[in-house]
Design a protein around this motif. Structure first.
Motif, PDB file in Angstrom:
ATOM      1  N   VAL A  84      -1.484   4.740  -0.302  1.00 16.53           N
ATOM      2  CA  VAL A  84      -0.420   3.729  -0.263  1.00 16.53           C
ATOM      3  C   VAL A  84       0.906   4.410   0.063  1.00 16.53           C
ATOM      4  CG1 VAL A  84       0.863   2.012  -1.591  1.00 16.53           C
ATOM      5  CG2 VAL A  84      -1.614   2.232  -1.885  1.00 16.53           C
ATOM      6  N   VAL A  85       1.607   3.835   1.042  1.00 20.77           N
ATOM      7  CA  VAL A  85       2.904   4.364   1.467  1.00 20.77           C
ATOM      8  C   VAL A  85       3.985   3.375   1.068  1.00 20.77           C
ATOM      9  CG1 VAL A  85       4.297   5.091   3.431  1.00 20.77           C
ATOM     10  CG2 VAL A  85       1.855   5.577   3.395  1.00 20.77           C
ATOM     11  N   THR A 160       9.123  -1.703   1.684  1.00 22.91           N
ATOM     12  CA  THR A 160       7.772  -2.068   2.101  1.00 22.91           C
ATOM     13  C   THR A 160       6.798  -1.084   1.461  1.00 22.91           C
ATOM     14  OG1 THR A 160       7.913  -0.713   4.112  1.00 22.91           O
ATOM     15  CG2 THR A 160       8.478  -3.061   4.317  1.00 22.91           C
ATOM     16  N   ALA A 161       5.641  -1.584   1.125  1.00 26.89           N
ATOM     17  CA  ALA A 161       4.581  -0.726   0.584  1.00 26.89           C
ATOM     18  C   ALA A 161       3.263  -1.316   1.041  1.00 26.89           C
ATOM     19  CB  ALA A 161       4.641  -0.659  -0.927  1.00 26.89           C
ATOM     20  N   ALA A 167      -6.669   0.257  -2.819  1.00 25.74           N
ATOM     21  CA  ALA A 167      -5.662   1.247  -3.228  1.00 25.74           C
ATOM     22  C   ALA A 167      -4.347   0.567  -3.568  1.00 25.74           C
ATOM     23  CB  ALA A 167      -5.460   2.280  -2.118  1.00 25.74           C
ATOM     24  N   PHE A 168      -3.955  -0.441  -2.769  1.00 25.25           N
ATOM     25  CA  PHE A 168      -2.699  -1.130  -3.057  1.00 25.25           C
ATOM     26  C   PHE A 168      -2.786  -1.880  -4.387  1.00 25.25           C
ATOM     27  CE2 PHE A 168       0.254  -4.646  -3.077  1.00 25.25           C
ATOM     28  CZ  PHE A 168       1.436  -3.955  -2.928  1.00 25.25           C
ATOM     29  N   ARG A 169      -3.898  -2.562  -4.648  1.00 21.67           N
ATOM     30  CA  ARG A 169      -4.039  -3.290  -5.923  1.00 21.67           C
ATOM     31  C   ARG A 169      -3.844  -2.361  -7.113  1.00 21.67           C
ATOM     32  NH1 ARG A 169      -8.124  -5.932  -3.129  1.00 21.67           N
ATOM     33  NH2 ARG A 169      -9.748  -4.647  -4.052  1.00 21.67           N
ATOM     34  N   GLU A 170      -4.303  -1.113  -6.995  1.00 22.39           N
ATOM     35  CA  GLU A 170      -4.198  -0.159  -8.108  1.00 22.39           C
ATOM     36  C   GLU A 170      -2.754   0.218  -8.421  1.00 22.39           C
ATOM     37  OE1 GLU A 170      -6.731   3.123  -7.108  1.00 22.39           O
ATOM     38  OE2 GLU A 170      -8.556   1.914  -7.264  1.00 22.39           O
ATOM     39  N   VAL A 171      -1.862   0.168  -7.426  1.00 19.79           N
ATOM     40  CA  VAL A 171      -0.470   0.566  -7.653  1.00 19.79           C
ATOM     41  C   VAL A 171       0.514  -0.588  -7.460  1.00 19.79           C
ATOM     42  CG1 VAL A 171      -0.875   3.002  -7.092  1.00 19.79           C
ATOM     43  CG2 VAL A 171      -0.158   1.404  -5.290  1.00 19.79           C
TER      44      VAL A 171
END
Length: 189
Positions: A84-85, A160-161, A167-171
Motif C-alpha cells: 500500500v502506497v 491518496t492511498a 492489503a489496503f483493507r488491512e491498513v
C-alpha cells in the motif's frame, strides 16, 4: 612491433561491472529504499518558512516506511506499508480553491494514469484540528484505496492511498487516521 596487453581493459570492464551491478544491491541491502517510521512521527511538507512546513500529518502506527526516493518535502510525502502506497501532496492554487474543485481536479489527474479512478460522491470529512474536506474511494483494476482533499484560502492538500484490495483493507483504518490528522497552517502566503 608493439605487444598489446588486454589485462588493463579487463580490469576496467570488471570495475564497471561491479559498479553497475553491485551498487544497486548494496543500496538495497543498506535500506536506501526507505526509512521505517515510529508511531506518532509527525511528517510535514510544503515550502519551509520560519523553520516550519505548512502541511503536517501524523503516522499512527508502526509498519509505515518513508520513501526517500519519492518524497520531496517541498511538495509531497510518500509512505508505504507492504504493497500500500500513501501520498500526501501540497497544492498551491493559482486561483480560488475549494475542496470540490480540488476533488474534481484530483479525479482528472488520477484518471490520466489509467490505473485508478475516484469514486463518485465524496463525503465530507473533518480532521482532528477542524480542517474540512472531502473523502471517497479510489478504485481500479486490482487496486483499492481512498482519496481525501483539503483546501484553505492559500493552500490545499491531497491524500491518496491505494494497494491490492486485501492489503489496503488491512491498513485502511491507519490511512484514515493519517488523513484525519492533516493540518494546514494558514494563512500561508
Amino acid at each position: 612491433m608493439t605487444r598489446v596487453r588486454w589485462w588493463g581493459t579487463g580490469v576496467v570492464a570488471l570495475v564497471l561491472l561491479i559498479l553497475c551491478a553491485g551498487l544497486p544491491l548494496v543500496n538495497e541491502a543498506l535500506g536506501d529504499r526507505g526509512a521505517p517510521l515510529a508511531p506518532g512521527t509527525v511528517l510535514s511538507a510544503g515550502t519551509e518558512r520560519d523553520g516550519a512546513r505548512p502541511v503536517t500529518f501524523v503516522v499512527p502506527s508502526a509498519g509505515w516506511v518513508l520513501s526517500k526516493a519519492d518524497t520531496s518535502l517541498t511538495s509531497s510525502v510518500e509512505l508505504f506499508s507492504g504493497d500500500v502506497v500513501f501520498n500526501l501532496n501540497v497544492v498551491v492554487p493559482l486561483g480560488p480553491l475549494d475542496a470540490r474543485r480540488l476533488w474534481d481536479g484530483l479525479g482528472r489527474i488520477v484518471a490520466v494514469g489509467g490505473q485508478t479512478r475516484l469514486g463518485a460522491g465524496p463525503a465530507p470529512i473533518t480532521t482532528a484540528h477542524g480542517l474540512t474536506g472531502l473523502t471517497g474511494r479510489l478504485m481500479g483494476r486490482d487496486r483499492a484505496g481512498m482519496a481525501t482533499v483539503f483546501a484553505t484560502d492559500t493552500l490545499g492538500a491531497t491524500v491518496t492511498a491505494a494497494g491490492p484490495p486485501r492489503a489496503f483493507r488491512e491498513v485502511a483504518a491507519e490511512v484514515e487516521a493519517m488523513a484525519r490528522s492533516v493540518r494546514i497552517t494558514a494563512p500561508w502566503p
